[in-house]
Design a protein around this motif. Structure first.
Motif, PDB file in Angstrom:
ATOM      1  N   HIS A  64     -49.533  51.491-117.418  1.00 28.94           N
ATOM      2  CA  HIS A  64     -50.136  52.742-117.869  1.00 28.94           C
ATOM      3  C   HIS A  64     -49.323  53.285-119.045  1.00 28.94           C
ATOM      4  O   HIS A  64     -48.103  53.450-118.946  1.00 28.94           O
ATOM      5  N   PRO A  68     -62.593  58.849-124.181  1.00 28.68           N
ATOM      6  CA  PRO A  68     -62.165  58.610-122.802  1.00 28.68           C
ATOM      7  C   PRO A  68     -63.032  57.550-122.119  1.00 28.68           C
ATOM      8  O   PRO A  68     -64.229  57.441-122.363  1.00 28.68           O
ATOM      9  N   GLY A  69     -62.396  56.757-121.259  1.00 35.42           N
ATOM     10  CA  GLY A  69     -63.114  55.791-120.449  1.00 35.42           C
ATOM     11  C   GLY A  69     -63.664  54.599-121.203  1.00 35.42           C
ATOM     12  O   GLY A  69     -64.567  53.916-120.696  1.00 35.42           O
ATOM     13  N   SER A  87     -63.424  50.793-122.877  1.00 33.21           N
ATOM     14  CA  SER A  87     -62.744  49.521-122.709  1.00 33.21           C
ATOM     15  C   SER A  87     -62.785  48.774-124.031  1.00 33.21           C
ATOM     16  O   SER A  87     -63.866  48.470-124.546  1.00 33.21           O
ATOM     17  N   CYS A 116     -57.874  59.088-126.400  1.00 35.87           N
ATOM     18  CA  CYS A 116     -56.571  58.480-126.620  1.00 35.87           C
ATOM     19  C   CYS A 116     -56.364  58.327-128.122  1.00 35.87           C
ATOM     20  O   CYS A 116     -57.176  57.706-128.813  1.00 35.87           O
ATOM     21  N   ALA A 171     -48.845  56.366-121.665  1.00 34.00           N
ATOM     22  CA  ALA A 171     -49.096  57.791-121.863  1.00 34.00           C
ATOM     23  C   ALA A 171     -48.364  58.247-123.128  1.00 34.00           C
ATOM     24  O   ALA A 171     -47.659  57.461-123.768  1.00 34.00           O
ATOM     25  N   ALA A 226     -54.214  58.528-122.967  1.00 34.83           N
ATOM     26  CA  ALA A 226     -53.544  57.419-122.291  1.00 34.83           C
ATOM     27  C   ALA A 226     -54.493  56.234-122.180  1.00 34.83           C
ATOM     28  O   ALA A 226     -55.709  56.367-122.344  1.00 34.83           O
ATOM     29  N   TYR A 227     -53.899  55.063-121.914  1.00 35.06           N
ATOM     30  CA  TYR A 227     -54.719  53.888-121.598  1.00 35.06           C
ATOM     31  C   TYR A 227     -53.983  53.019-120.590  1.00 35.06           C
ATOM     32  O   TYR A 227     -52.774  53.157-120.376  1.00 35.06           O
ATOM     33  N   ASP A 228     -54.730  52.121-119.967  1.00 32.62           N
ATOM     34  CA  ASP A 228     -54.174  51.152-119.025  1.00 32.62           C
ATOM     35  C   ASP A 228     -54.545  49.751-119.473  1.00 32.62           C
ATOM     36  O   ASP A 228     -55.639  49.522-120.003  1.00 32.62           O
ATOM     37  N   THR A 286     -59.076  53.163-121.958  1.00 28.20           N
ATOM     38  CA  THR A 286     -58.593  54.532-122.079  1.00 28.20           C
ATOM     39  C   THR A 286     -58.878  55.337-120.820  1.00 28.20           C
ATOM     40  O   THR A 286     -59.885  55.137-120.146  1.00 28.20           O
ATOM     41  N   SER A 287     -57.977  56.251-120.520  1.00 27.57           N
ATOM     42  CA  SER A 287     -58.132  57.101-119.338  1.00 27.57           C
ATOM     43  C   SER A 287     -59.256  58.109-119.547  1.00 27.57           C
ATOM     44  O   SER A 287     -59.601  58.461-120.674  1.00 27.57           O
ATOM     45  N   ARG A 288     -59.803  58.589-118.456  1.00 30.04           N
ATOM     46  CA  ARG A 288     -60.866  59.587-118.527  1.00 30.04           C
ATOM     47  C   ARG A 288     -60.271  60.976-118.767  1.00 30.04           C
ATOM     48  O   ARG A 288     -59.124  61.222-118.439  1.00 30.04           O
TER      49      ARG A 288
END
Length: 219
Positions: free
Chosen positions: A168, A140-141, A143, A193, A170, A161-163, A187-189
């Protein structure tokens, strides 16, 4: 929730005609098993393609592709062609999409994840000289480096998930990318992912550190 990022129409047509390579076929089938919208679009592509095959007007298909299209047209679309068998409905804590099981087995939790960098693990299968199918687990989190593509990349999110600049992504979402796309997934916190990617050429990383990463990350 239904996926919000879908397959490009040319990818769907390639799947419908049997023109995709094995890695891309596996990822497309996995997405179709999760996405009612793309299954409906595939049914339409099959119908349109079937008419062209029968009319033989302006359609340049190999004999094998035409046969694949005819075979698909004989399959009922009441259920997707990639629907799991009855035994596949047995609950699993970390299920693997059916189309990916020939390459990775039945469960995400039992994979031999290989560490390739801080917070990044992978399991990869090379299917041809330039074609690869890769599962990535990213903490998570994180880059990832900014990168573009020498060929095509088709990535399906399985969990987490990631942005990036494209939006976004999912579970169930697919990123259908070509050589003109440059992006940096973050990646989302909260949870790792896990995604599966089909590629037919190496990625192009920017910066010396990212290029060093590419030596151990052949995507």
């Amino acid at each position: 929730m239904s996926p919000r990022h879908h397959l490009h129409v040319t990818t769907l047509m390639g799947f419908a005609t049997g023109a995709l390579t094995p890695a891309f076929t596996a990822v497309v089938a996995a997405h179709l098993s999760l996405c009612p919208e793309c299954r409906a679009r595939l049914a339409l592509a099959d119908a349109v393609g079937g008419q062209l095959v029968e009319q033989q007007h302006g359609l340049s298909l190999t004999a094998g592709a035409a046969d694949a299209m005819r075979e698909r047209l004989t399959v009922s679309h009441e259920e997707p062609a990639v629907a799991p068998a009855a035994e596949d409905h047995v609950p699993s804590p970390s299920p693997m999409p059916v189309s990916l099981r020939p390459y990775f087995g039945r469960s995400l939790s039992t994979l031999p994840w290989r560490w390739i960098g801080p917070g990044i693990h992978r399991v990869s299968v090379r299917l041809a000289s330039d074609e690869q199918l890769t599962l990535l687990r990213i903490a998570p989190g994180r880059s990832l480096p900014v990168h573009s593509h020498e060929g095509r990349e088709l990535t399906l999110i399985l969990s987490g998930a990631y942005d990036d600049a494209l939006g976004h992504f999912a579970p169930g979402d697919v990123a259908d990318l070509d050589e003109d796309t440059e992006h940096q997934p973050i990646t989302s916190r909260g949870t790792a992912c896990i995604c599966v990617a089909a590629t037919d050429a190496p990625l192009r990383f920017a910066g010396w550190m990212a290029r060093t990463l590419q030596r151990v990350l052949p995507l």
